[in-house]
Design an enzyme around this catalytic site. Structure first.
Site, PDB file in Angstrom:
ATOM      1  N   ASN B 242       0.793  -1.224   0.000  1.00  0.00           N
ATOM      2  CA  ASN B 242       0.000   0.000   0.000  1.00  0.00           C
ATOM      3  C   ASN B 242       0.820   1.267   0.000  1.00  0.00           C
ATOM      4  OD1 ASN B 242       0.236   1.265   2.685  1.00  0.00           O
ATOM      5  ND2 ASN B 242      -0.401  -0.734   3.392  1.00  0.00           N
ATOM      6  N   CYS B 243       0.169   2.289  -0.480  1.00  0.00           N
ATOM      7  CA  CYS B 243       0.766   3.616  -0.497  1.00  0.00           C
ATOM      8  C   CYS B 243      -0.068   4.513   0.397  1.00  0.00           C
ATOM      9  CB  CYS B 243       0.792   4.165  -1.910  1.00  0.00           C
ATOM     10  SG  CYS B 243       1.637   3.073  -3.053  1.00  0.00           S
ATOM     11  N   VAL B 244      -0.568   3.957   1.488  1.00  0.00           N
ATOM     12  CA  VAL B 244      -1.368   4.771   2.393  1.00  0.00           C
ATOM     13  C   VAL B 244      -0.424   5.697   3.153  1.00  0.00           C
ATOM     14  CG1 VAL B 244      -1.336   3.377   4.489  1.00  0.00           C
ATOM     15  CG2 VAL B 244      -3.429   4.574   3.854  1.00  0.00           C
TER      16      VAL B 244
END
Lengths: 348, 429
Positions: B242-244
């Site tokens: 993820n690129c949260v």
């Protein structure tokens, strides 16, 4: 050179009497009077009480604006580095006056102001967000613990020393969350708290649940075919290039954009700047978040009266609720003024 | 299930002719290591750099961190179900750990929510990766490569490189061996019937492309909550994809070093019984949230749990999943503690959560993501310093001419990690 401190006390602690003299207006005495004299000793050589304002509690309460103005002028002339009011313990009128003075010097003169009160003093809730209110006992019997606390805290402020939490410094929190490093990591603290909770032992949550404002919904639109409808979004749709530099997350602003001449949003006129979702498709066709195309179709079909000529846009990720509330109030006022009947809010 | 972690403490990292560990230094054959990832046609270029604690180095934007691990004995391989590894359950036998080393994946930005790491200065205090010996993989995507393919390529490259480094060091005997032995739930309860059984509800970001987590290679957003043994987590069954927001994303490094798992293991048999870990999705739909949280509460009750600890990943939307988990567990009479960060605004005056429920009475705060920090310029920048303008927590004006930055804490990788990895937390002032 020692720091200069001005104190504020009421007529009772100045030895002038009780209710019978509560109407006396503020006066400046170039000396440390009553508890201020003890504070002067406690402050030691690093700070000196250069004067004391004495004012009757009834006077302050009945002439709030005027009393504050006079007191702040007197204080300003004495050029203090710190103002200490009270402590007021559980005396209501005195608490309000002390809070008003401490908050006034902080906000209007830019001089740190502190006071001390018992938790049930109405001054606590009125002024805790505007100044430091140190915790005090419910009566003057607590003077011996209160004054050293106020003197020590005052010196910390004067010397600009790093302050601990409200709990550690023993003041009523100003409603501000600040990052600190604990001795243990969050997981260790969490499992311990869980075992305490299971065992029915006391534990202190690290964040009390916030209470949300409930907004009653507006009444339904009576006749949709005559209604003017506005589009608003927290989905980060803005004119290409983001002219207002709205932040990709934690937005502190919103944009208002004229779509009066636009029939459709596309990859060349609008874009998504939202930092919280995958924007690939929203960039290909911003209508998927801010549905201008469908709204135009329905406008032509006569499903509703008219689309309002402006859209209101921000990014809703990591956005502080306080800012979101402000956006809502401001946008609502603008829509109301423009005679808009209803708004469609799209989120992501 | 019994797992031995064979640990090689790493206190330095350098290039050399052959990848091995000597005197706690990880020596790396740079060319061979790069060859592991550079063949990927999705990359236009790839390079390796080193970053050590205390150096004046900034790494930006960092997507994931991976601890070098590999199996020495026992079924399967770490990171099962990906990299072509069979989705064979792991968590048994022996696993080699290069403790103190990390592979950081870096490259031109994938999406908005990657972060930065400072190896020294005030920013270093907020991230665990200022204390690790870092092998930084920097890639540039092939022109026209789709964002989602780029994310997958970068994710796989980090795992491959970490696995490669560990495998090359297999011959060095471990300095210390830690044993993690947790039998079946029935045996656990029988051994200490007087102790409360605890489940760990492990919420993972699963909001769709670029915000996903993988369990044995399965996309968690498409799964029901899964009961897993803590040893499986230590063997890399759970992977970040993820690129949260950087501050509270659980990197793959955090997954294998989960501090809640560590603490539950430490107190297991002493003052609690560790019943297991429930890996649960954070759905974007109400039905998905209902399904997962009901299922979590049901699983906890089915296991006979007398307490639960819930960790969140991300902020905002998942605050609702957090509340729903706490409410449903408490409604079943299972006392619950939650671990979460807060978004209290840059002034700290806003309420910190997007949702709340009165049942959430025991809250561990891992900090305000919005608090501003100032970080000085670094002598060396690995990556793209201008990327800060597009990271969550950054803005156009964040990067100053002298190279210093004024940013929200959330742009630092791991700064408010909601597994409770760090010591930071919000207090009232």
């Amino acid at each position: 050179m020692a720091y200069r401190v001005v104190c504020y006390i009421n007529q009772f602690f100045a030895g002038m009497g009780g209710e019978d003299t509560a109407h006396v207006p503020p006066e400046f005495r170039p000396e440390a009077v009553g508890p201020a004299a003890q504070l002067d000793q406690l402050l030691g050589e690093e700070a000196t009480v250069v004067g004391t304002i004495v004012c009757g509690d009834s006077y302050y309460g009945e002439h709030l604006e005027e009393a504050r103005k006079t007191c702040l002028e007197l204080i300003k002339k004495a050029k203090p580095d710190l103002v200490i009011a009270g402590p007021a313990f559980n005396a209501g009128r005195y608490g309000v006056a002390c809070g008003d003075i401490a908050a006034g010097v902080t906000q209007e003169l830019g001089i740190p102001g502190i006071t001390g009160m018992f938790e049930e003093n109405p001054g606590v809730e009125m002024y805790r967000e505007k100044c430091y209110i140190l915790k005090a006992a419910d009566s003057a019997r607590g003077m011996r613990t209160s004054l050293p606390l106020m003197a020590a805290f005052g010196l910390k402020l004067l010397k600009k020393e790093a302050l601990g939490t409200a709990e550690e410094e023993s003041y009523f929190s100003r409603g501000i969350r600040k990052n600190f490093f604990h001795a243990e990591n969050g997981a260790v603290r969490g499992i311990r708290m869980l075992l305490q909770k299971i065992a029915g032992e006391p534990f202190a949550t690290e964040y009390e649940m916030p209470v949300f404002n409930k907004i009653p919904p507006a009444p339904p639109v009576k006749d949709l075919t005559k209604a003017t409808i506005a589009l608003c979004t927290s989905g980060g749709i803005v004119p290409f290039g983001n002219p207002d530099k709205i932040r990709v997350s934690s937005a502190e602003s919103y944009g208002v954009y004229d779509i009066g001449e636009l029939e459709d949003l596309n990859a060349s006129n609008y874009e998504s700047i939202h930092g919280g979702y995958d924007r690939v498709w929203a960039n290909e066709d911003p209508d998927v978040v801010l549905p201008l195309d469908v709204m135009r179709e329905m406008e032509k079909e006569g499903v509703y009266g008219k689309l309002y000529s402006k859209v209101f846009c921000t990014t809703g990720t990591g956005t502080a609720v306080a800012h979101a509330e402000r956006f809502g109030r401001e946008i609502g006022e603008q829509l109301k003024e423009a005679g808009v009947d209803a708004a469609i809010l799209t989120a992501t | 299930m019994r797992l031995e972690l064979h640990k090689l403490p790493i206190e330095n990292v350098c290039w050399g002719e052959r990848t091995h560990v000597k005197d706690r230094t990880l020596v790396i054959d740079r060319e061979k290591a790069l060859a592991v990832v550079s063949g990927d046609s999705r990359f236009a270029s790839a390079s390796l750099e080193l970053a050590r604690p205390g150096e004046s180095v900034r790494i930006i934007p960092v997507k994931d961190a991976v601890e070098p691990r590999c199996k020495l004995e026992g079924p399967g391989e770490v990171f099962p179900g990906v990299l072509g590894h069979a989705p064979r359950t792991v968590g048994e036998g022996k696993t080699l750990v290069l403790e103190g080393a990390a592979v950081l994946t870096c490259g031109s930005i994938v999406a908005f929510q990657e972060g930065f790491v400072d190896m020294s200065g005030p920013g270093a205090a907020y991230t665990p990766f200022s204390e690790t010996q870092n092998v930084v993989l920097m890639v540039e995507p092939r022109e026209g490569l789709d964002q989602h393919e780029y994310e997958a390529a970068l994710r796989e490259a980090g795992l491959k490189l970490a696995l490669h480094l560990a495998r090359e060091c297999k011959d060095t005997p471990a300095e210390k061996v830690e044993v993690f032995d947790l039998p079946s739930v029935g045996e656990v309860q029988k051994a200490h019937p007087e102790l409360p059984g605890i489940v760990y509800i492990f919420m993972c970001i699963t909001q769709g492309l670029l915000h996903d987590t993988y369990l044995y290679g399965a996309d968690v957003k498409q799964t029901l909550p899964a009961l897993v043994h803590p040893n499986e987590i230590m063997d890399g069954a759970l992977i970040s994809g993820n690129c949260v927001s950087a501050c509270d994303k659980n990197t793959t490094w955090h997954h294998v070093n989960n501090p809640v798992v560590a603490e539950l293991y430490r107190r297991h048999g002493v003052d609690l019984n560790f019943l297991g870990v429930i890996v649960t999705p954070e759905s974007t739909t109400l039905a998905g949230k209902e399904r997962a949280t009901w299922y979590n509460a049901k699983l906890a009750a089915q296991l006979g749990a007398r307490g639960a600890v819930v960790s969140e990943e991300g902020y905002g939307n998942p605050d609702t999943d957090l509340c729903m988990n706490a409410k449903k567990l408490e409604d079943l009479g299972i006392p619950t503690v939650v671990i979460s960060d807060e978004a209290a605004g840059t002034d700290g005056k806003s309420q910190g959560l997007a949702d709340a429920t009165p049942e959430m009475t025991a809250f561990i705060s891992t900090g305000n993501v919005n608090e501003m920090i100032e970080v000085p310029p670094m002598e060396r920048v690995l990556g793209h310093p201008e990327a800060i303008a597009h990271l969550s927590g950054g803005a156009d004006e964040s990067l100053r001419k002298d190279g210093s930055m004024y940013v929200e804490l959330q742009s630092v990788i791991g700064s408010t990690n909601e597994l409770g990895f760090s010591r930071i937390g919000c207090r009232w002032i």
